[in-house]
Design an enzyme around this catalytic site. Structure first.
Site, PDB file in Angstrom:
ATOM      1  N   ASP A 160      -7.448   9.624  12.599  1.00 20.66           N
ATOM      2  CA  ASP A 160      -7.732   9.363  11.174  1.00 20.66           C
ATOM      3  C   ASP A 160      -8.427   8.012  11.017  1.00 20.66           C
ATOM      4  OD1 ASP A 160      -7.798  10.007   8.513  1.00 20.66           O
ATOM      5  OD2 ASP A 160      -5.804   9.221   8.092  1.00 20.66           O
ATOM      6  N   GLY A 172       0.834  -1.199   0.000  1.00 18.91           N
ATOM      7  CA  GLY A 172       0.000   0.000   0.000  1.00 18.91           C
ATOM      8  C   GLY A 172       0.861   1.239   0.000  1.00 18.91           C
TER       9      GLY A 172
HETATM   10  N1  ATP Z   1       1.380  -3.720   8.596  1.00 16.08           N
HETATM   11  C1  ATP Z   1       0.819  -3.684   7.387  1.00 16.08           C
HETATM   12  N2  ATP Z   1       0.564  -4.810   6.715  1.00 16.08           N
HETATM   13  C2  ATP Z   1      -0.002  -4.790   5.499  1.00 16.08           C
HETATM   14  N3  ATP Z   1      -0.339  -3.682   4.851  1.00 16.08           N
HETATM   15  C3  ATP Z   1      -0.104  -2.515   5.456  1.00 16.08           C
HETATM   16  C4  ATP Z   1       0.485  -2.436   6.753  1.00 16.08           C
HETATM   17  N4  ATP Z   1       0.589  -1.163   7.114  1.00 16.08           N
HETATM   18  C5  ATP Z   1       0.092  -0.455   6.093  1.00 16.08           C
HETATM   19  N5  ATP Z   1      -0.326  -1.245   5.082  1.00 16.08           N
HETATM   20  C6  ATP Z   1      -0.932  -0.811   3.810  1.00 16.08           C
HETATM   21  O1  ATP Z   1      -0.288   0.350   3.366  1.00 16.08           O
HETATM   22  C7  ATP Z   1      -1.217   1.442   3.283  1.00 16.08           C
HETATM   23  C8  ATP Z   1      -0.516   2.729   3.670  1.00 16.08           C
HETATM   24  O2  ATP Z   1      -0.081   2.628   5.008  1.00 16.08           O
HETATM   25  P1  ATP Z   1      -0.228   3.806   6.017  1.00 16.08           P
HETATM   26  O3  ATP Z   1      -1.668   4.214   6.072  1.00 16.08           O
HETATM   27  O4  ATP Z   1       0.412   3.434   7.302  1.00 16.08           O
HETATM   28  O5  ATP Z   1       0.649   4.894   5.252  1.00 16.08           O
HETATM   29  P2  ATP Z   1       0.613   6.468   5.369  1.00 16.08           P
HETATM   30  O6  ATP Z   1       1.530   7.031   4.351  1.00 16.08           O
HETATM   31  O7  ATP Z   1       0.874   6.853   6.767  1.00 16.08           O
HETATM   32  O8  ATP Z   1      -0.864   6.715   4.936  1.00 16.08           O
HETATM   33  P3  ATP Z   1      -1.707   8.005   5.132  1.00 16.08           P
HETATM   34  O9  ATP Z   1      -1.466   8.878   3.978  1.00 16.08           O
HETATM   35  O10 ATP Z   1      -3.112   7.462   5.196  1.00 16.08           O
HETATM   36  O11 ATP Z   1      -1.225   8.559   6.417  1.00 16.08           O
HETATM   37  C9  ATP Z   1      -2.365   1.051   4.164  1.00 16.08           C
HETATM   38  O12 ATP Z   1      -3.580   1.641   3.771  1.00 16.08           O
HETATM   39  C10 ATP Z   1      -2.391  -0.460   3.992  1.00 16.08           C
HETATM   40  O13 ATP Z   1      -3.091  -0.779   2.820  1.00 16.08           O
END
Ligand code: ATP
Length: 709
Positions: free
Chosen positions: A291, A169
């Site tokens: 969030d 992701g």
């Molecule tokens: N531990 C995990 N195992 C599997 N997939 C994950 C995990 N952590 C995150 N993901 C995937 O990656 C995506 C992005 O992760 P995350 O939301 O932590 O990133 P972010 O850059 O902080 O996102 P945002 O812009 O929403 O803050 C998640 O929506 C999920 O689909």
């Protein structure tokens, strides 16, 4: 002691208009819910006379700057062979943008004794530069980050070495990949698992300006918290900050999307109770998530015993609701230009820039559940710069009945409960969970989502529920979704003096009343307008030595105002009518040394904030139709100033400000929003008691009866 109350009438078409000493306001929309007099406590005298604190509010602790969840690129579709739900590529997710200023406005600046020529600053569109959209900011950050190649092999701290495999992701800040162990470690799970999730954030990324991502700190505190994936290692490698964490399965968004965009009642009820258990544990550690949305709830790895277990990820917007050292709830504040979260699921308080607290996670959870159940929320589809504002307005205008139409009643009850919560109220998680009891009928092995957390506390539930009884006094409903008109009057204690008011005054009769008052030694202290009729309050205690006023068809008549500035008159009150005309009162005998005003299509908080930093304070405010007119002056008699902005009368915020020694010194409203300026006095001795009254008709009886107490 005899105390005379100066009156402020606020004539509110869903909002108010007014200025210091008297406000008159006709309020439309939103029924008169909380009629009655609300009184400010006698000042709490701990007023911080610190202009710097006023103009440069510290960033809210523990939040990531400028982050807008909605902007992330669509997550890669999880390819999960053997998972019970097919995983197509997700359609458009709950993306949004941060509300930004888009007023093409006029910022007129002038005044000052002997200052000539007048300093005229017409800042057309200057808010656009200040209010750069967060969307853009995030895109910049991603561009920066994407210039460095990702490492092929990751090894941080004392972790095993991992090979980067498929992408799980991507968010606005990080990219998450599967890491396959290539050396070191032995186990299949835990700290040296064969497969882990690697979250990589570029060191130039938006969240890393000051070192490792803020999320790392939160994970350090929350590691091991129920429902939060374990982070096993973290460290920097080359250009990237890397988290090594438990690998999880698809998100609720993925599951919803692959289930024809609708989930069963039982499934959503299971999600509700388990999400509540996770949030309870999260909150118990002193954090709010900030969030909550379908994309941030992930299931366990397919094919493992945890495949039906729910987890909450992405702690980058978490903040503390409780001060770790004192144990006290963080202080209430509102910064209307600050928004953090995802527009579609954010609480109304988050839209309005209020300090995050536990109620906000619960309101976002309510929207998440209704989205999963109904497949759509009524505020989807807004676009453009003003999207955040329009979405928030729609949330306020949608009653729980309408939002939960065709949903089982527990969902409506849940929504009603959480949208009525106070800022520092402790949620009754057991009771909230109990709402959904009857929706979960399957035996444990058949349930679509495990509800271990809720079951654990469930044993205590019966007793606790009995203990707490049905404590809830029926609460007033806040979001009725139907318009109403309200008058709001604000009364401020004063020593006795001669005071007079006129209301329902037509244009033609206005000057006649003013002249009569003048002949009796009175000056106008407040003006307001409702339905193109004027209300005026004149009194003997203004301290003004001379006064002029103009009724103009222009909102606001620049040439006349500048002419009066030249003669050392300053704007002391003003009112706009719905037909666009304006009544401006300018006086001599004030403490002001300079003045600036602005006309704007949206409430110009950024401009106010800028002017605060230059030493100006809001001294009058009004609206005409949808337009705002704000006057700010140097050397006003206040020491500190805050804004309360809402779609309703912001009762809780005003009470909280009153408790801190603030008093309402200006107010205005248009059909959408109500704004109150609250100030602390420079001199404690000038502290006053204040009351507000909300009535459906002009409060003439109250003014007469309560004028002298
Ligand atoms: N531990 C995990 N195992 C599997 N997939 C994950 C995990 N952590 C995150 N993901 C995937 O990656 C995506 C992005 O992760 P995350 O939301 O932590 O990133 P972010 O850059 O902080 O996102 P945002 O812009 O929403 O803050 C998640 O929506 C999920 O689909």
């Amino acid at each position: 002691m005899t105390v005379m109350f100066n009156i402020f009438y606020l004539c509110y078409r869903y909002i108010l208009r007014g200025s210091w000493r008297v406000f008159i306001c006709a309020w439309k929309k939103m029924p008169d819910l909380r009629r009655g007099v609300r009184q400010a406590k006698k000042a709490n005298n701990n007023v911080v006379n610190n202009a710097a604190a006023l103009v440069a509010p510290a960033p809210r602790r523990g939040t990531r700057r400028g982050k807008v969840q909605a902007l992330k690129s669509p997550a890669a579709s999880p390819v999960v062979p053997g998972y019970p739900y097919p995983m197509p590529r997700p359609a458009g997710r709950g993306r949004g943008s941060r509300p930004t200023d888009q007023d093409k406005n006029l910022d007129i600046f002038g005044g000052g004794v002997g200052r000539s020529p007048l300093n005229l600053d017409v800042g057309v569109g200057n808010q656009l530069a200040v209010g750069r959209s967060a969307e853009k900011m995030v895109i910049d950050a991603e561009d920066e980050g994407s210039t460095s190649p990702l490492p092929e092999r990751v090894q941080v701290g004392n972790s095993p070495a991992y090979k980067l495999e498929r992408k799980l992701g991507k968010g606005g800040f990080g990219q998450v990949y599967v890491g396959r162990r290539v050396s070191g470690g032995s186990g299949n799970t835990g700290p040296d698992a064969l497969e882990v999730a690697l979250k990589l954030e570029h060191r130039n990324g938006k969240g890393c300006s000051y070192g490792p991502p803020y999320e790392w700190q939160v994970y350090s505190t929350l590691n091991g918290c129920y429902g939060v994936p374990m982070v096993h290692h973290k460290g920097r490698q080359g250009e990237y900050y890397i988290l090594v964490m438990d690998k999880l399965g698809p998100s609720l968004w993925d599951v919803w999307n692959s289930s024809n965009q609708i989930l069963s009642e039982e499934m959503v009820a299971c999600i509700a109770v388990e999400a509540l258990s996770i949030l309870e544990q999260f909150h118990l550690r002193g954090f709010v998530h900030g969030d909550v949305k379908p994309e941030n709830f992930l299931l366990g790895q397919p094919g493992t015993p945890n495949e039906k277990k729910l987890y909450l990820v992405d702690l980058g917007l978490s903040s503390k609701w409780r001060d770790a050292s004192s144990g006290n709830h963080v202080e209430y504040d509102q910064k209307p230009d600050v928004f953090r979260g995802t527009v579609r699921y954010a609480s109304v308080h988050a839209h309005l820039g209020r300090t995050g607290s536990r109620r906000d996670d619960l309101e976002s959870l309510a929207y998440t559940l209704i989205f999963l159940l109904r497949g759509k929320l009524p505020w989807q589809g807004f676009i453009g710069e003003n999207k955040g504002f329009l979405v928030c307005k729609k949330k306020m205008a949608t009653s729980p009945e309408l939002l939960c139409y065709l949903c089982p009643s527990p969902f409506k009850q849940f929504l009603e409960t959480v949208t009525n919560m106070k800022f520092d109220e402790e949620p009754n998680y057991l009771k909230l969970i109990a709402h959904f009891d009857n929706c979960i009928v399957s035996s444990a092995s058949l349930r679509p989502i495990r509800i271990d957390g809720a079951l654990k506390v469930g044993q205590k539930r019966g007793r606790l529920l009995m203990d707490s009884g049905d404590d809830a006094q029926p609460r007033k409903k806040i979001r009725l979704g139907s318009p109403a008109t309200q008058w709001i009057s604000i009364y401020t204690s004063r020593t006795p003096m001669k005071q007079r008011y006129y209301y329902n005054v037509t244009d033609a009769r206005l000057h006649q009343h003013v002249e009569k008052g003048k002949n009796d030694g009175l000056h106008i202290s407040c003006v307001a307008s409702s339905a193109n009729l004027w209300a005026i309050v004149m009194d003997a205690g203004t301290g003004f030595t001379s006064q002029v006023c103009e009724l103009s068809s222009v909102f606001l008549h620049k040439e006349w105002i500048m002419e009066q500035w030249e003669k050392n008159y300053y704007i002391t009150s003003l009112a706009g009518a719905s037909n666009g005309s304006a009544l401006v009162v300018m006086s001599k005998g004030t403490a002001y040394t300079q003045q600036s005003y602005k006309v704007s299509e949206i409430f110009p908080f950024k401009w106010i904030n800028k002017k605060w930093k230059e030493g100006f304070l809001v001294t009058s405010m009004t609206t005409a139709g949808s337009r705002w007119g704000i006057v700010m002056s140097r050397d006003a008699t206040y020491s500190n100033q805050v804004v309360e902005l809402d779609f309703l009368y912001p009762s809780e915020g005003i009470h909280r400000r009153w408790e801190k020694g603030y008093r309402i010194t200006a107010a205005a409203a248009n059909e959408d929003q109500a704004a109150f300026i609250l100030s602390t006095s420079k001199k404690r001795s000038q502290d006053v008691t204040q009351e507000t009254l909300r009535t459906s008709a002009f409060p003439s009886t109250h003014v007469k009866g309560g004028g002298c107490l």
